[in-house]
Design an enzyme around this catalytic site. Structure first.
Site, PDB file in Angstrom:
ATOM      1  N   LYS A 105     -63.108  -1.711 -81.743  1.00 56.07           N
ATOM      2  CA  LYS A 105     -63.188  -1.383 -80.334  1.00 56.07           C
ATOM      3  C   LYS A 105     -64.502  -0.754 -80.007  1.00 56.07           C
ATOM      4  CE  LYS A 105     -59.925  -1.944 -77.002  1.00 56.07           C
ATOM      5  NZ  LYS A 105     -59.117  -2.907 -76.770  1.00 56.07           N
ATOM      6  N   GLY A 216     -47.534  -3.655 -62.534  1.00 57.86           N
ATOM      7  CA  GLY A 216     -48.840  -4.109 -62.793  1.00 57.86           C
ATOM      8  C   GLY A 216     -49.096  -5.446 -62.462  1.00 57.86           C
ATOM      9  N   GLY A 221     -49.924  -9.433 -65.546  1.00 53.74           N
ATOM     10  CA  GLY A 221     -48.673  -9.219 -64.853  1.00 53.74           C
ATOM     11  C   GLY A 221     -48.599 -10.654 -63.811  1.00 53.74           C
TER      12      GLY A 221
HETATM   13  P1  NAD Z   1     -55.824  -5.819 -64.775  1.00 55.61           P
HETATM   14  O1  NAD Z   1     -56.864  -4.846 -64.423  1.00 55.61           O
HETATM   15  O2  NAD Z   1     -55.986  -7.364 -64.348  1.00 55.61           O
HETATM   16  O3  NAD Z   1     -54.480  -5.512 -63.961  1.00 55.61           O
HETATM   17  C1  NAD Z   1     -53.874  -4.156 -64.148  1.00 55.61           C
HETATM   18  C2  NAD Z   1     -53.196  -4.197 -62.894  1.00 55.61           C
HETATM   19  O4  NAD Z   1     -52.318  -2.826 -62.978  1.00 55.61           O
HETATM   20  C3  NAD Z   1     -53.693  -4.018 -61.421  1.00 55.61           C
HETATM   21  O5  NAD Z   1     -52.955  -4.887 -60.579  1.00 55.61           O
HETATM   22  C4  NAD Z   1     -53.529  -2.765 -61.223  1.00 55.61           C
HETATM   23  O6  NAD Z   1     -53.420  -2.636 -59.482  1.00 55.61           O
HETATM   24  C5  NAD Z   1     -52.135  -2.403 -61.671  1.00 55.61           C
HETATM   25  N1  NAD Z   1     -52.076  -0.920 -61.756  1.00 55.61           N
HETATM   26  C6  NAD Z   1     -52.740   0.159 -61.838  1.00 55.61           C
HETATM   27  N2  NAD Z   1     -52.097   1.196 -61.872  1.00 55.61           N
HETATM   28  C7  NAD Z   1     -50.835   0.970 -61.414  1.00 55.61           C
HETATM   29  C8  NAD Z   1     -49.847   1.845 -61.481  1.00 55.61           C
HETATM   30  N3  NAD Z   1     -49.907   3.208 -61.691  1.00 55.61           N
HETATM   31  N4  NAD Z   1     -48.570   1.286 -60.822  1.00 55.61           N
HETATM   32  C9  NAD Z   1     -48.487  -0.357 -60.886  1.00 55.61           C
HETATM   33  N5  NAD Z   1     -49.596  -0.887 -61.049  1.00 55.61           N
HETATM   34  C10 NAD Z   1     -50.757  -0.245 -61.295  1.00 55.61           C
HETATM   35  O7  NAD Z   1     -55.510  -5.795 -66.276  1.00 55.61           O
HETATM   36  P2  NAD Z   1     -54.844  -6.676 -67.223  1.00 55.61           P
HETATM   37  O8  NAD Z   1     -55.854  -7.415 -68.034  1.00 55.61           O
HETATM   38  O9  NAD Z   1     -53.836  -7.210 -66.486  1.00 55.61           O
HETATM   39  O10 NAD Z   1     -54.275  -5.661 -68.500  1.00 55.61           O
HETATM   40  C11 NAD Z   1     -53.356  -4.980 -68.105  1.00 55.61           C
HETATM   41  C12 NAD Z   1     -52.662  -4.278 -69.261  1.00 55.61           C
HETATM   42  O11 NAD Z   1     -52.264  -5.336 -70.271  1.00 55.61           O
HETATM   43  C13 NAD Z   1     -53.727  -3.328 -69.805  1.00 55.61           C
HETATM   44  O12 NAD Z   1     -53.011  -2.180 -70.406  1.00 55.61           O
HETATM   45  C14 NAD Z   1     -54.322  -3.905 -70.864  1.00 55.61           C
HETATM   46  O13 NAD Z   1     -54.847  -3.134 -71.727  1.00 55.61           O
HETATM   47  C15 NAD Z   1     -53.225  -4.627 -71.368  1.00 55.61           C
HETATM   48  N6  NAD Z   1     -53.747  -6.054 -72.244  1.00 55.61           N
HETATM   49  C16 NAD Z   1     -54.245  -6.920 -71.604  1.00 55.61           C
HETATM   50  C17 NAD Z   1     -54.500  -8.039 -72.184  1.00 55.61           C
HETATM   51  C18 NAD Z   1     -55.357  -9.222 -71.362  1.00 55.61           C
HETATM   52  O14 NAD Z   1     -55.343 -10.166 -72.044  1.00 55.61           O
HETATM   53  N7  NAD Z   1     -55.665  -9.119 -70.128  1.00 55.61           N
HETATM   54  C19 NAD Z   1     -54.692  -8.183 -73.564  1.00 55.61           C
HETATM   55  C20 NAD Z   1     -53.858  -7.264 -74.311  1.00 55.61           C
HETATM   56  C21 NAD Z   1     -53.326  -5.993 -73.374  1.00 55.61           C
END
Ligand code: NAD
Length: 415
Positions: A105, A216, A221
């Site tokens: 990381k 989220g 999501g």
């Molecule tokens: P993103 O930034 O696209 O989406 C995150 C969403 O969460 C946003 O819509 C934001 O408004 C919302 N959010 C933030 N705080 C919030 C709260 N308190 N209550 C409700 N919603 C809230 O990020 P992402 O890429 O979708 O990633 C989301 C999670 O999944 C993270 O923890 C990330 O580490 C994990 N993840 C993502 C991937 C990937 O490929 N995108 C891979 C592994 C893990």
């Protein structure tokens, strides 16, 4: 309210797994610390003409099973312990889905929300120049994470290729397809999370066509909202949230319309026919399946006891605190832990590396089929460990990952 250091939690999880696996002291010591840490600073001239010095890290936690793999975060509150923890979890995540990779990381302490496009590009190029000597397609392959994206990866790849005077698209993953990216990466994390739910329903007899809620509504999501119905053949999405609002409709939302609304307005707020609820309420709604897809520490000892979902598929990294985990276990909630539920993303990143090496690209169907096979197999391997050792799914997933890494260390003669 719990407060803890993520790296200490990660180390604790490794020690718990090591105990069950009867690992010796040297192996434990090797696995509870990163193998390599690189802390550095680099200067960037900002738009106002002044030079700003950025603090940054790249951590290669363990590379016994293959090159380190893991994202780069741009975050104002970045700390070395957060990066250590995330690099540690990446090690078990790649191992649990049996990828020939280690864990890593990186991060830059900066606030992307206050930076111009030119400044972001300069930081991306400055970061990769500094780590160029320690990364490589056979050594360490970064990817995006919080506040970095395919554009960041493209700038970084371009800078790296300039340094090595060579085409090396596989040096970073999650690139746009025009510059060596793969089909199927955009929905890979959510797809993996939903495939896990499908397998869990087969094993435990839960009904995936009942209700589900998503905390989220970002990349993971939104995709989970759509794929849940596509892969599981139904299901009523009754609540979603983003940072601005949480909304509820007992009759169910049309995921496609909700995604359109989010794209148009930037939020789920004011979606026609929806009732706005408190953020915390979403987590404790009476649903069959809950997808936490926002940030860390969403499910805590404060709300875990009120959770009614039968399955939690952790798309987010670290959404459940250790205290909440104990409560959920006692309640019999089937938690599919982050290192398994969100492993679809890194799996397709690995497919991207393979395709870049061969310079030959698969179609979307091939990517999806291979992903399904990897994730389903990982789910059932974790199930076997869970039954054999009579432990909960998070510990079982850790045990599978830690055992594989420990074995590789042993075979290499390190311990
Ligand atoms: P993103 O930034 O696209 O989406 C995150 C969403 O969460 C946003 O819509 C934001 O408004 C919302 N959010 C933030 N705080 C919030 C709260 N308190 N209550 C409700 N919603 C809230 O990020 P992402 O890429 O979708 O990633 C989301 C999670 O999944 C993270 O923890 C990330 O580490 C994990 N993840 C993502 C991937 C990937 O490929 N995108 C891979 C592994 C893990």
């Amino acid at each position: 309210m719990e407060s803890y250091n993520s790296f200490k939690v990660a180390q604790q999880q490794v020690m718990e797994s090591a105990k069950l696996l009867n690992l010796d002291q040297a192996t434990i010591e090797l696995l509870i610390y990163p193998q390599r840490e690189f802390k550095f600073t680099f200067p960037v001239r900002m738009d106002d003409g002044k030079v700003k010095v950025f603090h940054a890290w790249r951590i290669q936690y363990n590379y016994a099973r293959g090159p380190a793999k893991g994202g780069i975060r741009f975050h104002p509150e970045e700390t070395v312990d957060t990066i250590r923890a995330l690099a540690c979890w990446m090690t078990w995540k790649t191992a649990v889905v049996d990828l020939p990779l280690g864990g890593g990381k990186g991060g830059v302490c900066c606030d992307p929300k206050t930076m111009s496009e030119r400044e972001l590009e300069a930081v991306s190029r400055g970061y990769i120049r500094a780590i160029a000597p320690i990364i490589g397609i056979e050594r360490d392959i970064p990817a995006p994470d919080v506040y970095t994206n395919p554009q960041t990866m493209t700038w970084m790849m371009d800078e790296y290729e300039t340094i090595v005077n060579n085409h090396q698209p596989g040096i970073l993953t999650d690139k746009p397809q025009q510059v060596g990216g793969t089909e199927g990466r955009r929905d890979a994390t959510a797809r993996g999370g939903v495939i896990n739910v499908r397998e869990a329903c087969k094993v435990y007899g839960f009904d995936p066509t009942k209700t589900y809620a998503i905390q989220g509504f970002g990349n993971a999501g939104q995709r989970a909202a759509l794929l849940h119905q596509e892969i599981l053949g139904g299901g009523k999405l009754i609540a979603v949230s983003d940072s601005r609002a949480a909304i509820f409709n007992p009759d169910g939302f049309d995921p496609k319309e909700l995604v359109m609304h989010k794209l148009k307005t930037g939020t789920v707020k004011n979606f026609p026919g929806a009732k706005e609820i408190q953020h915390n309420e979403l987590l404790t709604l009476d649903v069959e399946i809950l997808y936490p897809a926002a940030l860390e520490n969403a499910i805590t000892s404060q709300n875990a006891d009120n959770i009614k979902a039968k399955i939690i598929s952790e798309l987010a990294n670290g959404p459940t605190t250790p205290e909440a985990d104990i409560i959920l276990n006692k309640k019999g909630v089937h938690v599919i832990p982050d290192i398994l539920a969100s492993a679809g993303g890194v799996t397709v990143s690995y497919f991207e590396m393979v395709q870049d090496k061969y310079s030959y690209f698969w179609d979307e169907e091939q990517v999806q089929q291979r992903l399904d096979k990897k994730i389903s197999k990982a789910y059932h391997t974790v199930q076997e460990a869970l039954r054999e050792k009579k432990i909960h799914p998070r510990l079982a997933a850790m045990v599978v990952g830690v055992a594989r890494v420990a074995e590789a260390c042993k075979l290499r003669g390190w311990v």
